[in-house]
Design a protein around this motif. Sequence first.
Motif, mmCIF file in Angstrom:
data_model
loop_
_atom_site.group_PDB
_atom_site.id
_atom_site.type_symbol
_atom_site.label_atom_id
_atom_site.label_comp_id
_atom_site.label_asym_id
_atom_site.label_seq_id
_atom_site.Cartn_x
_atom_site.Cartn_y
_atom_site.Cartn_z
ATOM 1 N N GLU A 189 -30.611 76.124 75.750
ATOM 2 C CA GLU A 189 -31.140 75.196 74.496
ATOM 3 C C GLU A 189 -30.120 75.535 73.310
ATOM 4 N N GLY A 190 -30.062 74.179 72.604
ATOM 5 C CA GLY A 190 -28.886 74.352 71.655
ATOM 6 C C GLY A 190 -28.936 73.071 70.462
ATOM 7 N N GLY A 191 -28.502 73.218 69.605
ATOM 8 C CA GLY A 191 -28.707 72.092 68.599
ATOM 9 C C GLY A 191 -27.934 72.452 67.215
ATOM 10 N N ASP A 249 -44.015 65.809 75.008
ATOM 11 C CA ASP A 249 -45.013 66.852 75.573
ATOM 12 C C ASP A 249 -45.105 66.411 76.964
ATOM 13 N N ASN A 250 -43.896 67.249 77.665
ATOM 14 C CA ASN A 250 -43.847 66.930 79.074
ATOM 15 C C ASN A 250 -43.205 68.533 79.770
ATOM 16 N N GLU A 251 -42.793 68.580 80.909
ATOM 17 C CA GLU A 251 -42.084 69.751 81.500
ATOM 18 C C GLU A 251 -41.099 70.153 80.811
ATOM 19 N N VAL A 252 -39.948 69.150 80.454
ATOM 20 C CA VAL A 252 -38.564 69.423 79.695
ATOM 21 C C VAL A 252 -38.947 70.185 78.195
ATOM 22 N N GLY A 253 -39.973 69.422 77.586
ATOM 23 C CA GLY A 253 -40.490 70.083 76.295
ATOM 24 C C GLY A 253 -40.823 71.439 76.490
ATOM 25 N N LEU A 254 -41.462 71.956 77.395
ATOM 26 C CA LEU A 254 -42.160 72.976 77.540
ATOM 27 C C LEU A 254 -40.990 74.000 77.997
ATOM 28 N N LEU A 255 -40.091 73.479 78.837
ATOM 29 C CA LEU A 255 -38.937 74.393 79.294
ATOM 30 C C LEU A 255 -38.145 74.755 77.798
ATOM 31 N N LEU A 256 -37.689 73.707 77.004
ATOM 32 C CA LEU A 256 -37.346 74.010 75.557
ATOM 33 C C LEU A 256 -37.932 75.139 74.976
ATOM 34 N N GLU A 257 -39.408 74.919 74.869
ATOM 35 C CA GLU A 257 -40.024 75.844 74.003
ATOM 36 C C GLU A 257 -39.962 77.238 74.485
ATOM 37 N N ASP A 258 -40.035 77.321 75.981
ATOM 38 C CA ASP A 258 -39.861 78.467 76.311
ATOM 39 C C ASP A 258 -38.400 79.222 76.212
ATOM 40 N N LEU A 259 -37.267 78.472 76.342
ATOM 41 C CA LEU A 259 -35.956 78.900 76.098
ATOM 42 C C LEU A 259 -35.848 79.429 74.393
ATOM 43 N N ILE A 260 -36.593 78.624 73.939
ATOM 44 C CA ILE A 260 -36.528 79.040 72.059
ATOM 45 C C ILE A 260 -37.469 80.400 71.915
ATOM 46 N N GLY A 282 -36.644 84.625 70.557
ATOM 47 C CA GLY A 282 -37.572 85.265 69.314
ATOM 48 C C GLY A 282 -37.847 84.196 68.289
ATOM 49 N N VAL A 283 -37.558 82.939 68.326
ATOM 50 C CA VAL A 283 -37.541 82.194 66.908
ATOM 51 C C VAL A 283 -38.804 81.774 67.272
ATOM 52 N N ASP A 284 -39.904 81.647 66.255
ATOM 53 C CA ASP A 284 -41.074 81.133 66.055
ATOM 54 C C ASP A 284 -41.089 79.468 66.343
ATOM 55 N N THR A 285 -42.107 79.247 67.118
ATOM 56 C CA THR A 285 -42.301 77.770 67.817
ATOM 57 C C THR A 285 -43.480 77.156 67.153
ATOM 58 N N SER A 286 -44.210 77.843 66.332
ATOM 59 C CA SER A 286 -45.452 77.242 65.758
ATOM 60 C C SER A 286 -45.603 76.056 64.909
ATOM 61 N N LEU A 287 -44.237 75.753 64.585
ATOM 62 C CA LEU A 287 -43.980 74.519 63.625
ATOM 63 C C LEU A 287 -43.596 73.239 64.502
ATOM 64 N N ILE A 288 -43.398 73.459 65.732
ATOM 65 C CA ILE A 288 -42.971 72.376 66.752
ATOM 66 C C ILE A 288 -44.112 71.203 66.898
ATOM 67 N N GLY A 297 -40.490 58.356 79.784
ATOM 68 C CA GLY A 297 -39.840 58.445 78.417
ATOM 69 C C GLY A 297 -39.598 57.095 77.586
ATOM 70 N N ARG A 298 -40.391 55.934 77.901
ATOM 71 C CA ARG A 298 -40.333 55.063 77.022
ATOM 72 C C ARG A 298 -40.705 55.255 75.645
ATOM 73 N N ILE A 299 -41.784 55.812 75.350
ATOM 74 C CA ILE A 299 -42.406 56.262 74.205
ATOM 75 C C ILE A 299 -41.313 57.043 73.481
ATOM 76 N N CYS A 300 -41.118 58.372 73.973
ATOM 77 C CA CYS A 300 -40.118 59.164 73.335
ATOM 78 C C CYS A 300 -39.849 60.230 74.556
ATOM 79 N N ARG A 301 -38.871 61.015 74.416
ATOM 80 C CA ARG A 301 -38.197 61.919 75.443
ATOM 81 C C ARG A 301 -37.580 62.903 74.839
ATOM 82 N N ASN A 302 -37.047 64.036 75.326
ATOM 83 C CA ASN A 302 -36.331 65.093 75.000
ATOM 84 C C ASN A 302 -34.830 64.820 75.324
ATOM 85 N N GLY A 303 -34.002 65.420 74.224
ATOM 86 C CA GLY A 303 -32.497 65.245 74.222
ATOM 87 C C GLY A 303 -31.898 66.174 75.130
#
Length: 365
Positions: A42-44, A69-80, A84-90, A99-105
Amino acid sequence: MDLGLRPPGECRFDAVSLGEIMLRLDPGEGRIRTARSFRVWEGGGEYNVIRGLHKCFRMNTAVITAFADNEVGLLLEDLISQGGVDTSLIRWMRTDGIGRICRNGLNFTERGFGIRGALGCSDRSGTAIAKALPDDFDFDYIFGELGVRWLHTGGIYAALSRQSQETILAAVKTAKKYGTVISYDLNYRPSMWEAVGGQEKAREVNRELARYVDVMIGNEEDFTACLGLEVPGNDSGLRKLNLDGYKEMIREAVRVYPNFQIVATTLRQVKTATVNDWSAICWADGNFYQSRPYKDLEILDRVGGGDSFASGLIYGLMTGQDPQKSVEYGAAHGALAMTTPGDTSMASLKEVEAILSGAGARVKR
């Protein structure tokens, strides 16, 4: 140096970042164009700073971002979460199956070696965080009720879309209202601004945001492209650092933006993709402070070196270190981060402080 930080006891988080977090696909020693397998990280730009503040410097941090809210998003959450970074504000955004409505980068990055420079290929249009609006986040709750001592964000997020420009402005205004210290990395990327108004729009957006920034980070090109500030006497097309001219440009930046309490940057001379000269400089209280030079620094993966500099600098400032010590923390942490793969730091505070005390690279048993 007193930046007016809120006391730890009244804040849920020491620091949070606002920006996009992508899934990085890394072909290791190979090339993107011929890869048969990738390792994922994960990175940014904004996230890397906040992860380093937690993982290396043990601060309590969180990310403000949005995922489809899909499997790639859940993977990113798991990596974060692994960092040890808090994910509660995602913010989780509804999407459809393709991914027509939105997607993960996605971000494909190869490291480079010798005469072959590092190469990035991003796939990030229409992502959840690029489409997120100010109303998708309760900034009064985050910075007021929960409490945040430090917000880090930057120009990469600001370049994503019109919506991201509205959201980042709302965030810094609210953070400032509640006394949160704000750092901002200009991080100019011409290819990203091209689709949303080019350099003219970059200057319009960044000049507005700069009015709220306490700690401004950026290199020579960033200050020129984003704020319209030129380096006096620079005739080299940015190929050779004009340090005296750069210092004069920083003095001008502080004159135009008297709210800047710290201005900092890394100083990198690229010899090959795997050997750079590396150091850093910061301005504070009318004076300049330069880190020790890391001559012929051997690099495994340069991506995230500047972000790790920022987290080391911020750690120093948040723990009451003077500007000289803070810029040394930043330069050492950035140097260590470039010895490991991935965008984020794998260094420890003990390793950073060992470098500061002059430790070598002898094997530890």
